[in-house]
Design an enzyme around this catalytic site. Structure first.
Site, PDB file in Angstrom:
ATOM      1  N   GLY A 281       0.771  -1.232   0.000  1.00  0.00           N
ATOM      2  CA  GLY A 281       0.000   0.000   0.000  1.00  0.00           C
ATOM      3  C   GLY A 281       0.800   1.278   0.000  1.00  0.00           C
ATOM      4  O   GLY A 281       0.221   2.370   0.052  1.00  0.00           O
ATOM      5  N   ARG A 326       2.869  -1.564  -5.973  1.00  0.00           N
ATOM      6  CA  ARG A 326       2.965  -0.293  -6.688  1.00  0.00           C
ATOM      7  C   ARG A 326       4.316   0.385  -6.488  1.00  0.00           C
ATOM      8  O   ARG A 326       4.902   0.907  -7.447  1.00  0.00           O
ATOM      9  CB  ARG A 326       1.858   0.639  -6.178  1.00  0.00           C
ATOM     10  CG  ARG A 326       1.735   1.946  -6.925  1.00  0.00           C
ATOM     11  CD  ARG A 326       0.849   2.930  -6.158  1.00  0.00           C
ATOM     12  NE  ARG A 326      -0.363   2.355  -5.662  1.00  0.00           N
ATOM     13  CZ  ARG A 326      -1.529   2.341  -6.321  1.00  0.00           C
ATOM     14  NH1 ARG A 326      -1.632   2.929  -7.483  1.00  0.00           N
ATOM     15  NH2 ARG A 326      -2.592   1.764  -5.805  1.00  0.00           N
ATOM     16  N   ARG A 367      -6.748   3.817 -14.902  1.00  0.00           N
ATOM     17  CA  ARG A 367      -6.695   4.378 -13.551  1.00  0.00           C
ATOM     18  C   ARG A 367      -7.238   5.812 -13.494  1.00  0.00           C
ATOM     19  O   ARG A 367      -7.807   6.228 -12.491  1.00  0.00           O
ATOM     20  CB  ARG A 367      -5.270   4.320 -12.989  1.00  0.00           C
ATOM     21  CG  ARG A 367      -4.765   2.868 -12.823  1.00  0.00           C
ATOM     22  CD  ARG A 367      -3.540   2.767 -11.933  1.00  0.00           C
ATOM     23  NE  ARG A 367      -3.849   3.051 -10.559  1.00  0.00           N
ATOM     24  CZ  ARG A 367      -3.703   4.212  -9.963  1.00  0.00           C
ATOM     25  NH1 ARG A 367      -3.180   5.228 -10.632  1.00  0.00           N
ATOM     26  NH2 ARG A 367      -4.056   4.390  -8.717  1.00  0.00           N
ATOM     27  N   TYR A 371     -10.109   5.682 -10.909  1.00  0.00           N
ATOM     28  CA  TYR A 371      -9.770   6.209  -9.574  1.00  0.00           C
ATOM     29  C   TYR A 371      -9.549   7.713  -9.585  1.00  0.00           C
ATOM     30  O   TYR A 371      -9.021   8.251  -8.615  1.00  0.00           O
ATOM     31  CB  TYR A 371      -8.487   5.558  -9.042  1.00  0.00           C
ATOM     32  CG  TYR A 371      -8.457   4.062  -9.114  1.00  0.00           C
ATOM     33  CD1 TYR A 371      -9.338   3.290  -8.371  1.00  0.00           C
ATOM     34  CD2 TYR A 371      -7.536   3.417  -9.934  1.00  0.00           C
ATOM     35  CE1 TYR A 371      -9.292   1.907  -8.438  1.00  0.00           C
ATOM     36  CE2 TYR A 371      -7.478   2.035 -10.001  1.00  0.00           C
ATOM     37  CZ  TYR A 371      -8.372   1.294  -9.249  1.00  0.00           C
ATOM     38  OH  TYR A 371      -8.319  -0.060  -9.321  1.00  0.00           O
ATOM     39  N   CYS A 398     -13.944   4.870 -27.738  1.00  0.00           N
ATOM     40  CA  CYS A 398     -15.196   5.537 -28.049  1.00  0.00           C
ATOM     41  C   CYS A 398     -15.906   5.911 -26.756  1.00  0.00           C
ATOM     42  O   CYS A 398     -16.940   5.350 -26.404  1.00  0.00           O
ATOM     43  CB  CYS A 398     -16.052   4.605 -28.890  1.00  0.00           C
ATOM     44  SG  CYS A 398     -17.361   5.500 -29.690  1.00  0.00           S
ATOM     45  N   TYR A 428      -0.597  -1.582 -12.016  1.00  0.00           N
ATOM     46  CA  TYR A 428      -2.039  -1.517 -12.230  1.00  0.00           C
ATOM     47  C   TYR A 428      -2.412  -0.806 -13.538  1.00  0.00           C
ATOM     48  O   TYR A 428      -3.476  -0.201 -13.618  1.00  0.00           O
ATOM     49  CB  TYR A 428      -2.744  -0.879 -11.030  1.00  0.00           C
ATOM     50  CG  TYR A 428      -2.390  -1.560  -9.726  1.00  0.00           C
ATOM     51  CD1 TYR A 428      -2.806  -2.861  -9.472  1.00  0.00           C
ATOM     52  CD2 TYR A 428      -1.607  -0.922  -8.775  1.00  0.00           C
ATOM     53  CE1 TYR A 428      -2.448  -3.510  -8.294  1.00  0.00           C
ATOM     54  CE2 TYR A 428      -1.248  -1.554  -7.591  1.00  0.00           C
ATOM     55  CZ  TYR A 428      -1.675  -2.850  -7.358  1.00  0.00           C
ATOM     56  OH  TYR A 428      -1.313  -3.485  -6.192  1.00  0.00           O
TER      57      TYR A 428
HETATM   58  N1  LLP Z   1      -1.200  -7.093  -0.520  1.00  0.00           N
HETATM   59  C1  LLP Z   1      -2.525  -7.241  -0.660  1.00  0.00           C
HETATM   60  C2  LLP Z   1      -3.232  -8.234   0.137  1.00  0.00           C
HETATM   61  C3  LLP Z   1      -3.219  -6.430  -1.573  1.00  0.00           C
HETATM   62  O1  LLP Z   1      -4.531  -6.578  -1.693  1.00  0.00           O
HETATM   63  C4  LLP Z   1      -2.517  -5.482  -2.329  1.00  0.00           C
HETATM   64  C5  LLP Z   1      -3.194  -4.651  -3.303  1.00  0.00           C
HETATM   65  C6  LLP Z   1      -1.127  -5.386  -2.159  1.00  0.00           C
HETATM   66  C7  LLP Z   1      -0.511  -6.198  -1.235  1.00  0.00           C
HETATM   67  C8  LLP Z   1      -0.284  -4.425  -2.939  1.00  0.00           C
HETATM   68  O2  LLP Z   1      -0.636  -3.096  -2.709  1.00  0.00           O
HETATM   69  P1  LLP Z   1       0.297  -1.927  -3.320  1.00  0.00           P
HETATM   70  O3  LLP Z   1       1.604  -1.955  -2.587  1.00  0.00           O
HETATM   71  O4  LLP Z   1       0.482  -2.214  -4.766  1.00  0.00           O
HETATM   72  O5  LLP Z   1      -0.471  -0.687  -3.090  1.00  0.00           O
HETATM   73  N2  LLP Z   1      -5.916  -1.330  -8.843  1.00  0.00           N
HETATM   74  C9  LLP Z   1      -5.704  -0.386  -7.764  1.00  0.00           C
HETATM   75  C10 LLP Z   1      -4.930  -0.990  -6.638  1.00  0.00           C
HETATM   76  C11 LLP Z   1      -5.546  -2.245  -6.069  1.00  0.00           C
HETATM   77  C12 LLP Z   1      -4.705  -2.823  -4.985  1.00  0.00           C
HETATM   78  C13 LLP Z   1      -5.165  -4.187  -4.647  1.00  0.00           C
HETATM   79  N3  LLP Z   1      -4.437  -4.812  -3.611  1.00  0.00           N
HETATM   80  C14 LLP Z   1      -4.988   0.842  -8.319  1.00  0.00           C
HETATM   81  O6  LLP Z   1      -4.694   0.870  -9.505  1.00  0.00           O
HETATM   82  O7  LLP Z   1      -4.736   1.798  -7.598  1.00  0.00           O
END
Ligand code: LLP
Length: 470
Positions: A281, A326, A367, A371, A398, A428
């Site tokens: 996150g 991310r 995105r 978002y 479109c 993403y």
């Molecule tokens: N661990 C778990 C259990 C997760 O559900 C996620 C992300 C991560 C780790 C990795 O999170 P990160 O470090 O990438 O923030 N599609 C959305 C983001 C969805 C995240 C889903 N879970 C976007 O484009 O912002």
């Protein structure tokens, strides 16, 4: 809603307040571009020693360009920062969250660089296993795992299955019984934290689909059920509060609630939870509004929080794990687009907006639409002396919501045939890509030391037609 004649009120060509007027519209804003990006002698953007004009000629556009050096440096930086911060205790592991972007090459980089891998579907697991990723370093997530996904994970010998619901406890135990194995499991708990991020990517508040609520008592019940099963080995607790988070305070509240549960499990069930996974996150810089922390700052800050909470509760600091996706993949990659139509749209009075259409769009980066994300971009194939103008970069789909970059300053002479680069598209974007309007998905290439190679080939019209068997 009543339709009416549109007027100037619907458009606003002024820059949003957060977008600074550029001192030099050709300059690369520090922090936005992967570590090997620079302008070459001709003024073209170069990444990994390869100019974008060469990439466009040889690989085509749109193309995702992964800066291998940058990706791997970030992965190792997270690995080292957390290992160092938790070295005085039971240590820390970093799992790369493959949902951000996964292909065989990325799985191999992550393996070589000593990280684990978080997968959340059978498809991600299949990519990892085909790449030879060691199963014991894989964690399987998912709120709705199929029997075959669980069976495949157990047969492969994954290091942990992260259970997300009460019914899943029985499901995993039954399949483990059929295979005559003991399943290593973690329990994903929800802490009731309101992480300050977009609603769709916050995951620890109560009214959403993930995890077992601590507040309702489901998390404690789940621990009791897992401990009572002879087919499940409780490996620890898991919490993920959301994505694109800058405020470490969210982790503080989550850690406190999870550690309270750990203390209760010890007191009431006599069981010591010695592994904690606090998910991913960590936020990245998509534009000048964002100021992400370094891996060292994050690791140090979170270690301090966990040490303090454990001390107050009389607990040993558990072994911890984190799952950044991310923050590793995002900043390593740019999307290279070719410019097509440039349209100056009159909005009434003195107002107008320059719409720069590129050869991709919401099928390779949804995105912005999904978002409300604010990306940046740069005229990448050349430099220009023209004055900066606020433009909107749109795709070829479109749909009027097909916006890639809502607002960015670009030189006024941006025109058909130019190349535009959008940074920080490594997470993403490809993984959320679609074939909307039957647009084939872009290629993903890696650049390093003056060479490029394909990681994921461009989809062709034949690929699309091959699926249509009716
Ligand atoms: N661990 C778990 C259990 C997760 O559900 C996620 C992300 C991560 C780790 C990795 O999170 P990160 O470090 O990438 O923030 N599609 C959305 C983001 C969805 C995240 C889903 N879970 C976007 O484009 O912002």
């Amino acid at each position: 809603m009543r339709a009416h004649e549109a007027g100037a009120l619907h458009g606003n060509d002024a820059a949003p307040t957060w977008l600074p007027y550029p001192a030099d519209v050709n300059a690369l804003i520090p922090g936005l571009w992967s570590s090997t990006c620079r302008r070459d002698a001709e003024g073209a953007l170069e990444v990994g020693g390869v100019s974008v004009t060469r990439i466009a000629e040889e690989a085509g556009t749109p193309t995702f360009v992964v800066d291998e050096t940058d990706f791997r440096e970030r992965a190792r930086a997270f690995r080292d920062a957390f290992a160092t911060a938790f070295a005085p205790h039971a240590g820390a592991d970093v799992y790369y969250a493959g949902k951000a972007f996964l292909c065989g090459a990325v799985a191999r980089w992550v393996q070589e660089d000593g990280l684990g891998l978080d997968v959340c579907t059978g498809g991600e697991l299949a990519i990892a296993l085909r790449a030879g990723f060691p199963a014991e370093r894989i964690a399987l997530h998912g709120n709705n795992k199929s029997d075959s996904e669980i069976r495949r994970a157990l047969e492969a010998g994954v290091g942990r299955i992260v259970i997300d619901s009460l019914p899943e406890i029985e499901q995993v135990a039954e399949i483990a019984g059929q295979l005559d194995v003991t399943a290593p499991v973690m329990l994903r708990v929800t802490t009731g934290v309101e992480a300050h991020t977009h609603e769709f990517i916050a995951t620890a508040h109560e009214d959403q689909k993930f995890g077992l609520s601590i507040t309702s008592g489901d998390a404690f019940t789940a621990v009791q059920q897992v401990l009572a099963s002879d087919r499940l080995a409780l490996h620890g607790l898991h919490s993920h509060i959301g994505s694109q988070i800058f405020d470490v305070g969210g982790f503080e509240v989550a850690a406190r609630r999870v550690l309270d549960l750990v203390a209760r499990i010890r007191a009431e069930l006599g069981h010591t939870i010695d592994h904690l996974d606090l998910g991913g996150g960590f936020g990245v810089m998509y534009n000048t509004q964002h100021t992400p922390s370094t891996p060292e700052q994050l690791a140090g800050g979170i270690a301090g929080i966990i040490e303090k909470e454990c001390h107050e509760l009389g607990l040993e600091v558990p072994h911890v794990a984190f799952e950044p996706g991310r923050a590793i993949a995002g900043p390593s990659t740019l999307t290279l687009y070719g410019v097509g139509t440039v349209k100056d749209v009159r909005l009434g009075g003195p107002h107008h907006r320059l719409y720069v259409s590129v050869d991709g769009g919401m099928s390779d980066n949804v995105r912005t639409a999904l978002y409300d994300a604010d990306y940046s971009c740069l005229l990448a194939s050349r430099v220009s002396d023209e004055a900066p103008e606020v433009v909107r970069v749109v795709g070829k789909h479109c749909e009027s919501g097909d916006i890639v970059v809502k607002d960015e300053y670009m030189p006024l002479d941006v025109q058909r045939g130019d190349l535009v680069a959008v940074p920080v598209t490594g997470a993403y974007c490809y993984s959320l890509a679609s074939n909307y309007n039957h647009v084939p998905r872009p290629a993903v290439i890696a650049v390093k030391d003056g060479q490029w190679r394909t990681l994921v080939r461009r989809e062709s019209e034949d690929d699309l037609l091959a699926l249509d068997v009716g």
